[in-house]
Design an enzyme around this catalytic site. Sequence first.
Site, PDB file in Angstrom:
ATOM      1  N   LEU A 179      -0.731   7.469   2.151  1.00 27.83           N
ATOM      2  CA  LEU A 179       0.057   8.258   3.103  1.00 27.83           C
ATOM      3  C   LEU A 179       0.784   7.387   4.114  1.00 27.83           C
ATOM      4  CD1 LEU A 179      -2.327  11.260   3.779  1.00 27.83           C
ATOM      5  CD2 LEU A 179      -0.058  11.354   2.747  1.00 27.83           C
ATOM      6  N   HIS A 228     -20.843   9.973   5.500  1.00 27.89           N
ATOM      7  CA  HIS A 228     -20.854  11.438   5.400  1.00 27.89           C
ATOM      8  C   HIS A 228     -22.224  11.890   4.886  1.00 27.89           C
ATOM      9  CE1 HIS A 228     -19.742  15.488   4.204  1.00 27.89           C
ATOM     10  NE2 HIS A 228     -18.614  15.344   4.865  1.00 27.89           N
ATOM     11  N   HIS A 233     -17.929   6.526   3.888  1.00 22.87           N
ATOM     12  CA  HIS A 233     -16.814   7.445   3.733  1.00 22.87           C
ATOM     13  C   HIS A 233     -15.499   6.952   4.343  1.00 22.87           C
ATOM     14  CE1 HIS A 233     -14.923  11.276   3.159  1.00 22.87           C
ATOM     15  NE2 HIS A 233     -14.851  11.566   4.431  1.00 22.87           N
ATOM     16  N   GLY A 269       1.634   4.074   4.038  1.00 26.53           N
ATOM     17  CA  GLY A 269       2.678   3.232   3.462  1.00 26.53           C
ATOM     18  C   GLY A 269       3.887   4.037   3.027  1.00 26.53           C
ATOM     19  N   GLY A 323       0.838  -1.197   0.000  1.00 26.40           N
ATOM     20  CA  GLY A 323       0.000   0.000   0.000  1.00 26.40           C
ATOM     21  C   GLY A 323       0.868   1.239   0.000  1.00 26.40           C
ATOM     22  N   GLY A 324       0.623   2.123  -0.973  1.00 30.54           N
ATOM     23  CA  GLY A 324       1.445   3.317  -1.107  1.00 30.54           C
ATOM     24  C   GLY A 324       0.648   4.592  -0.921  1.00 30.54           C
ATOM     25  N   SER A 383      -7.781  11.924   9.902  1.00 27.63           N
ATOM     26  CA  SER A 383      -7.368  10.720   9.185  1.00 27.63           C
ATOM     27  C   SER A 383      -5.990  10.892   8.555  1.00 27.63           C
ATOM     28  CB  SER A 383      -8.380  10.352   8.108  1.00 27.63           C
ATOM     29  OG  SER A 383      -8.569  11.422   7.224  1.00 27.63           O
ATOM     30  N   LEU A 384      -5.739  12.054   7.971  1.00 24.30           N
ATOM     31  CA  LEU A 384      -4.421  12.280   7.373  1.00 24.30           C
ATOM     32  C   LEU A 384      -3.358  12.181   8.458  1.00 24.30           C
ATOM     33  CD1 LEU A 384      -5.179  15.240   4.925  1.00 24.30           C
ATOM     34  CD2 LEU A 384      -5.121  12.797   4.473  1.00 24.30           C
ATOM     35  N   ARG A 411     -23.201  16.147  11.895  1.00 20.48           N
ATOM     36  CA  ARG A 411     -23.111  15.237  10.759  1.00 20.48           C
ATOM     37  C   ARG A 411     -23.943  13.967  10.884  1.00 20.48           C
ATOM     38  NH1 ARG A 411     -16.958  14.598   8.452  1.00 20.48           N
ATOM     39  NH2 ARG A 411     -16.952  16.633   7.451  1.00 20.48           N
TER      40      ARG A 411
END
Lengths: 661, 252
Positions: A13, A237, A365, A15, A10-11, A419-420, A298
């Site tokens: 963020l 979402h 999402h 990985g 997995g490439g 998440s980032l 939300r």
Amino acid sequence: MGKQNVVVVGGGLAGLAATMRLAEAGIHVDLISMVPVKRSHSVCAQGGINSVNEYTRQQGDNEWLHFDDTVYGGDFLQHQPPVKEMCDWAPRVIDLLDRLGVTFNRTSEGLRDQRRFGGTMYKRTAFAGATTGQQLIYALDEQVRRWEADGLVNKYEYWEFLGPIVDDQGQCRGVVAQDMFSMEMRSFAADAVVLATGGCGLVFGRSTMSMICTGGAAARAFRAGANYGNGEFIQVHPTAIPGTDKLRLMSESARGEGGRVWVPKKPQDSRDPMSIPASERYYFLEERYPKYGNLVPRDIATREIFDVCVNMNLSVEPGRLCVYLDVTELPPDTQKKLDGILEIYEKFQGDNPRKVPMKIFPAVHYSMGGLWADYERNDKTGGMVMGSLRNQLSNVPGMYIIGEADYQYHGGNRLGANSLLSCIFSGLFVAPTIENQLASLKDGSAADAPSSLFEGAVKEHKQKTDDLVGNQGDENPYHIHQELGDSMTRNVTVVRRNKDIEETLSKIAELNARYKNVSLSDKGNWTNQNLSFTRALGDMLLMAKVIAQGALQRDECRGVHYKPDFQITAPDADNPKELRKQATTWCQSFKKKNDQWLKSTIAKYKPGGSGDVEFSYEDVDTSLIPPRPRTYGLKGAEIIEEVWREMLAAADNDKKAKVGA
Amino acid sequence: MSKSFTVTIQRQDDPHSPKYSESFEIPYEPGLNMTTVLQRIAATPVTSDNKSSTPVAYDSCCLEEICGACTMVINGRVRQACSALIDNVLEESAGAIDVKPMSKFPVVRDLVVNRKAMFESLKRVKAWVKVDGYHDLGSGPRVSPHEQEDAYPLSKCMTCGCCVEACPQFNDKSPFIGPAAVSQAILFNANPTGKIDRDERLEVLAGPGGIADCGNSQNCVKVCPKDIPLTDSIAKAGRDTTLYKFRQFFGR
């Protein structure tokens, strides 16, 4: 002794972060990805990345508050030490990204600009235009390319991970992967395998996720013995643009600027929406939540849109579910502020949302759940012990899980722009663990393991593939996928009822039986995408089972998991005395619910048994911040919080008294 | 009978097989895009003359025109399949749609091409910021909003291949690295830390396959889906390499 090697699958963020950090330490990495890594799903993240910063500090913010917001937002379902460690590291993670050249938006003084996101009082979110995920992954992709040029990284792009290679002692020794062009299958020996394979949105048919987010890799690790945690926690979402191929996100800011959500009162009214008079429109959020209107939180917005379409059959269109998100009444200068997102709508729908109401619907999402991963608690800081051999380690020794693929960081619900952070943090943080793991290996490298182990694994996958290609049946994999997605979306997303989930579980069983008769329309041995999809479909059926069965068994409401039949009745009395009494009952029920359900769902693959998956429950480490009720929108919010604090204090006193005696 | 339209796709079973074309009849519905059409063909790969075929191989990933995967030539124009709305495409071509793989890269199968050359060019121009290490060294240098506004558009390049497809100078007979790589070199030369390697990048741009191979057709900027000012980057690359050569000549 052979050269030590790490395989990162997995490439995105996570990985890429792990790969660059390992390469920096002089460790060779084989990076395997189904797509050129620059095209990974991380590019789809728009909003930003959270951390405490100098600006928020001056308003009283600190790492602890970021940590508190994250576990409160997650309804306390995360083990707290990893979350604390992540929030402590967040400012340093962003500083590093800044040094790598990420084009963060700037203040006039040249500092990073920040915006505010959901679930917090502070402007913690750094951003790069409306494409922060893209900008972050490009920075990491560039760094990995640098190491690739230096010979420390070998990229295997357009290679598909088929499964880990686990030896007789249960140690992961590498992976089997397949070249998606030539269909060549081979083994990759590894002293550590890192899975950074993202979420599983495609189990729900269409979602906001990319076409590669099938959960296939996670399912393959699961079959090989890796446990899966909190599968039932899937974030939906509220506003996405329903497309025939995927559901594209429509930012919350459309409502923030005054956009209104409505449906025609007459089901599937075929008139031009602009000609429907106000009296024949149902502004359901405004009517049901007069105080918050269209800006309800939300999860509530998501549930109400779902209710109006599914239960009241008021969807705008007959063939698909959607409601109107209307910005046509906004003055032109307000519309202009929304240009960025309105252009996305225009580009993909072909309609001008300034003149015609947008058609939107909630969309799957993010997977909060994922493969189970361990950590070692640092008793001094409450965070993790850096470099501990246990961090991010699955229950299969030698196999590590990071990014959206792991279950560690978001509990019952993920906050925007976290998440980032969790992806990059877990990628960077796993590297010292692997360095130590490699240093501790005294018996050489995985490449020294008997070649029969690797040959056997490849042979097994070849056989499976041949069986699938040779299958004679009349079932179409794309149709099975569509039926799976429809059933999962209908019954296992926003509002969950046990009767409905059981129906989906029967459907999954039926589809599993039909899958055995699946037939490929392409039986060739060159760039066979039909094979890749059909193989992933088998995995999606397994993930669907993990998600649906986990949801069925969890009889409570927590985070995104909403079961109306198990909701604690909200206080509604006007009389203060009566209200307090109701709040006390509420808190007692809340405590009882937490005693039973403040636990991670752990799924284990048990082939041959009743249904292939076995469930157990794991206590959650809530030692740093005691769980408390999430009372947003409840009538008796203040009184509930007051009663809960009193109950906590009383329990504390009891404990002290016992220790004293 | 409901409306339908014909999609004709240039196919090729593998890199060594001949090209052929196949047509598919797709029932019309509003809101279709090219990737949905390809999904429908994959689900039921039956040609217009009722012959059983195989799913058309194609690249796709994000379907939001941000990953660059699904680039192909639709009605003669290179673009992403996900943002190619069928209603618009049909308007261009009076009811029929013609789809081909990009012509500047080796075909792997059908619409899948190998764009590795573009990523190799990024290596050649050292399209990265060479930091000392990934340990904590505080934040990066300050960047004015003006500089950020210049860098961000260049940084949105998704290596999709549209610019090189449209470039008359980019082909298998020419070593030209193409507009995307030139623009990335300019992006990193403008970065406060990245500019440390400026001369190494200019050396590549001044050498074979570099900026001198650009024929200034300006096709690249017209087809870029992200509106990257590629011709500005190329012009800047021209000026910077000239200055670089002067400096080399005078030994500094």
